[in-house]
Design a protein around this motif. Structure first.
Motif, PDB file in Angstrom:
ATOM      1  N   UNK A 120      63.846  73.282  77.402  1.00 16.79           N
ATOM      2  CA  UNK A 120      63.429  72.343  78.664  1.00 16.79           C
ATOM      3  C   UNK A 120      62.311  71.359  78.481  1.00 16.79           C
ATOM      4  N   UNK A 121      61.036  71.943  78.090  1.00 11.33           N
ATOM      5  CA  UNK A 121      60.053  71.313  77.693  1.00 11.33           C
ATOM      6  C   UNK A 121      59.941  70.125  76.245  1.00 11.33           C
ATOM      7  N   UNK A 122      60.368  71.087  75.703  1.00 12.30           N
ATOM      8  CA  UNK A 122      60.371  69.832  74.164  1.00 12.30           C
ATOM      9  C   UNK A 122      61.553  68.881  74.757  1.00 12.30           C
ATOM     10  N   UNK A 123      63.112  68.873  74.926  1.00 12.72           N
ATOM     11  CA  UNK A 123      63.949  68.154  75.964  1.00 12.72           C
ATOM     12  C   UNK A 123      62.619  67.002  76.482  1.00 12.72           C
ATOM     13  N   UNK A 124      61.984  67.203  77.343  1.00 13.00           N
ATOM     14  CA  UNK A 124      60.767  66.313  77.957  1.00 13.00           C
ATOM     15  C   UNK A 124      60.043  65.952  77.356  1.00 13.00           C
ATOM     16  N   UNK A 137      55.965  60.719  82.513  1.00 15.40           N
ATOM     17  CA  UNK A 137      54.775  61.900  82.042  1.00 15.40           C
ATOM     18  C   UNK A 137      54.560  62.793  83.411  1.00 15.40           C
ATOM     19  N   UNK A 138      54.444  62.135  84.242  1.00 15.25           N
ATOM     20  CA  UNK A 138      54.827  62.523  85.086  1.00 15.25           C
ATOM     21  C   UNK A 138      55.906  63.343  85.304  1.00 15.25           C
ATOM     22  N   UNK A 139      57.438  63.244  85.452  1.00 13.22           N
ATOM     23  CA  UNK A 139      58.710  64.076  85.426  1.00 13.22           C
ATOM     24  C   UNK A 139      58.239  65.645  84.319  1.00 13.22           C
ATOM     25  N   UNK A 140      57.477  65.040  83.310  1.00 16.01           N
ATOM     26  CA  UNK A 140      57.157  66.041  82.200  1.00 16.01           C
ATOM     27  C   UNK A 140      56.432  67.038  82.495  1.00 16.01           C
ATOM     28  N   UNK A 141      54.997  66.682  83.548  1.00 18.07           N
ATOM     29  CA  UNK A 141      53.972  67.476  83.813  1.00 18.07           C
ATOM     30  C   UNK A 141      54.412  67.772  84.899  1.00 18.07           C
ATOM     31  N   UNK A 142      55.356  67.712  85.883  1.00 19.04           N
ATOM     32  CA  UNK A 142      55.737  68.648  86.920  1.00 19.04           C
ATOM     33  C   UNK A 142      57.099  69.094  86.784  1.00 19.04           C
ATOM     34  N   UNK A 143      57.193  69.665  85.231  1.00 16.87           N
ATOM     35  CA  UNK A 143      58.700  70.193  85.134  1.00 16.87           C
ATOM     36  C   UNK A 143      58.619  71.476  83.471  1.00 16.87           C
ATOM     37  N   UNK A 175      48.292  62.899  72.892  1.00 19.69           N
ATOM     38  CA  UNK A 175      48.157  64.110  74.010  1.00 19.69           C
ATOM     39  C   UNK A 175      49.460  64.418  73.986  1.00 19.69           C
ATOM     40  N   UNK A 176      50.568  64.154  74.504  1.00 21.04           N
ATOM     41  CA  UNK A 176      51.869  64.857  74.132  1.00 21.04           C
ATOM     42  C   UNK A 176      52.361  65.269  72.755  1.00 21.04           C
ATOM     43  N   UNK A 177      52.156  64.938  72.192  1.00 21.29           N
ATOM     44  CA  UNK A 177      52.555  65.163  70.700  1.00 21.29           C
ATOM     45  C   UNK A 177      51.484  66.264  70.342  1.00 21.29           C
ATOM     46  N   UNK A 178      50.322  66.088  70.619  1.00 22.44           N
ATOM     47  CA  UNK A 178      49.771  67.045  69.880  1.00 22.44           C
ATOM     48  C   UNK A 178      50.343  68.582  71.061  1.00 22.44           C
ATOM     49  N   UNK A 179      50.549  68.914  72.341  1.00 21.26           N
ATOM     50  CA  UNK A 179      51.476  69.830  72.929  1.00 21.26           C
ATOM     51  C   UNK A 179      52.811  70.702  72.236  1.00 21.26           C
ATOM     52  N   UNK A 180      54.042  69.094  71.794  1.00 21.47           N
ATOM     53  CA  UNK A 180      54.924  69.052  71.109  1.00 21.47           C
ATOM     54  C   UNK A 180      54.223  69.818  69.403  1.00 21.47           C
TER      55      UNK A 180
END
Length: 273
Positions: A120-124, A137-143, A175-180
């Protein structure tokens, strides 16, 4: 711990060769690591199924890799204790088949659990990386639990002040790429999944034989297996992010080991007590 009524079982051929192979691979890993020339552990260990570094053959090679001498020693001692009796009953060919099936199955269970946990997180994340916007980003942050930290809280608050700021958009992308990368970069290794299969198989075939924990405390194998199973299930459900042990792999190896022995016992009783 030591095995069955205070006696140590004689070393059997396949168990001996499994121990030799694991020890050999461990010292080769150590040699390459200390040389700094090549990260053999990363090649042989099991990667996240969505990682570009994942290879199908890692389901086998990861069984022969260990992260430390203590990790190696614990698994090899367990394989010696529980594997020798199973090999003595079944013979080397069937025992090796059982060992590999349990180990590979443990890896599959682990991969499936990681996939379900992160899908789910990787899809977002992938959706955001395709077209990075503050709303995504906000949707990803919240979920996603993977984006919960004080630093990210602060960054989101600052970006909210000007959601069209291209600099903030670029920083969010990085930031999001590093999280992935972090999510998919973890590795798993060790023979523990196969060992749990051996414990489950021993509990089925020799339920009332005694294991002496710490050389002092007697416990029947069936209760030892139950204790380990309940403990691993609890820790798997707890899902502590600081816990780096593959509890799902342990459960998968034990479950497959039990089912396989049960099936073999029902279909070919000549090979069992």
């Amino acid at each position: 711990m030591y095995y069955r009524n205070g006696t140590l079982p004689p070393l059997t051929p396949v168990v001996k060769n499994l121990i030799i192979a694991n020890v050999f691979v461990f010292f080769v890993q150590l040699t390459f690591k200390q040389s700094g020339l090549f990260d053999l552990e990363s090649v042989l260990a099991r990667h996240h199924v969505l990682s570009p570094d994942f290879k199908l053959w890692q389901l086998i090679t990861a069984l022969f890799c260990h992260s430390s001498f203590g990790h190696l020693l614990g698994n090899m001692f367990g394989i010696y204790l529980f594997g020798t009796w199973l090999e003595d009953v079944w013979g080397g060919k069937r025992f090796l088949k059982f060992y590999l099936i349990c180990g590979i199955s443990a890896g599959i269970f682990s991969l499936l659990a990681m996939y379900l946990e992160t899908y789910s997180s990787l899809s977002l994340i992938n959706n955001f990386l395709e077209t990075p916007t503050y709303a995504k980003f906000s949707d990803l942050y919240n979920n996603s639990v993977f984006l919960q930290s004080e630093a990210i809280d602060f960054f989101k608050t600052e970006w909210a002040k000007n959601t069209n700021n291209p600099q903030m958009t670029g920083q969010a992308y990085d930031l999001v790429y590093s999280v992935k990368t972090l999510i998919t970069s973890g590795i798993a290794l060790g023979a523990s999944g196969a060992l749990f299969g051996l414990i489950a198989g021993s509990a089925y075939l020799f339920p009332n034989d005694t294991v002496y924990v710490q050389f002092l405390i007697p416990i029947k194998i069936k209760w030892l297996a139950l204790f380990y199973g309940v403990g691993e299930l609890y820790l798997a459900l707890l899902n502590n992010p600081q816990d780096q042990v593959g509890h799902v792999a342990h459960l998968g190896g034990g479950l497959v080991g039990f089912v396989l022995v049960y099936y073999w016992n029902k279909t070919n009783r000549r090979n069992f007590y």
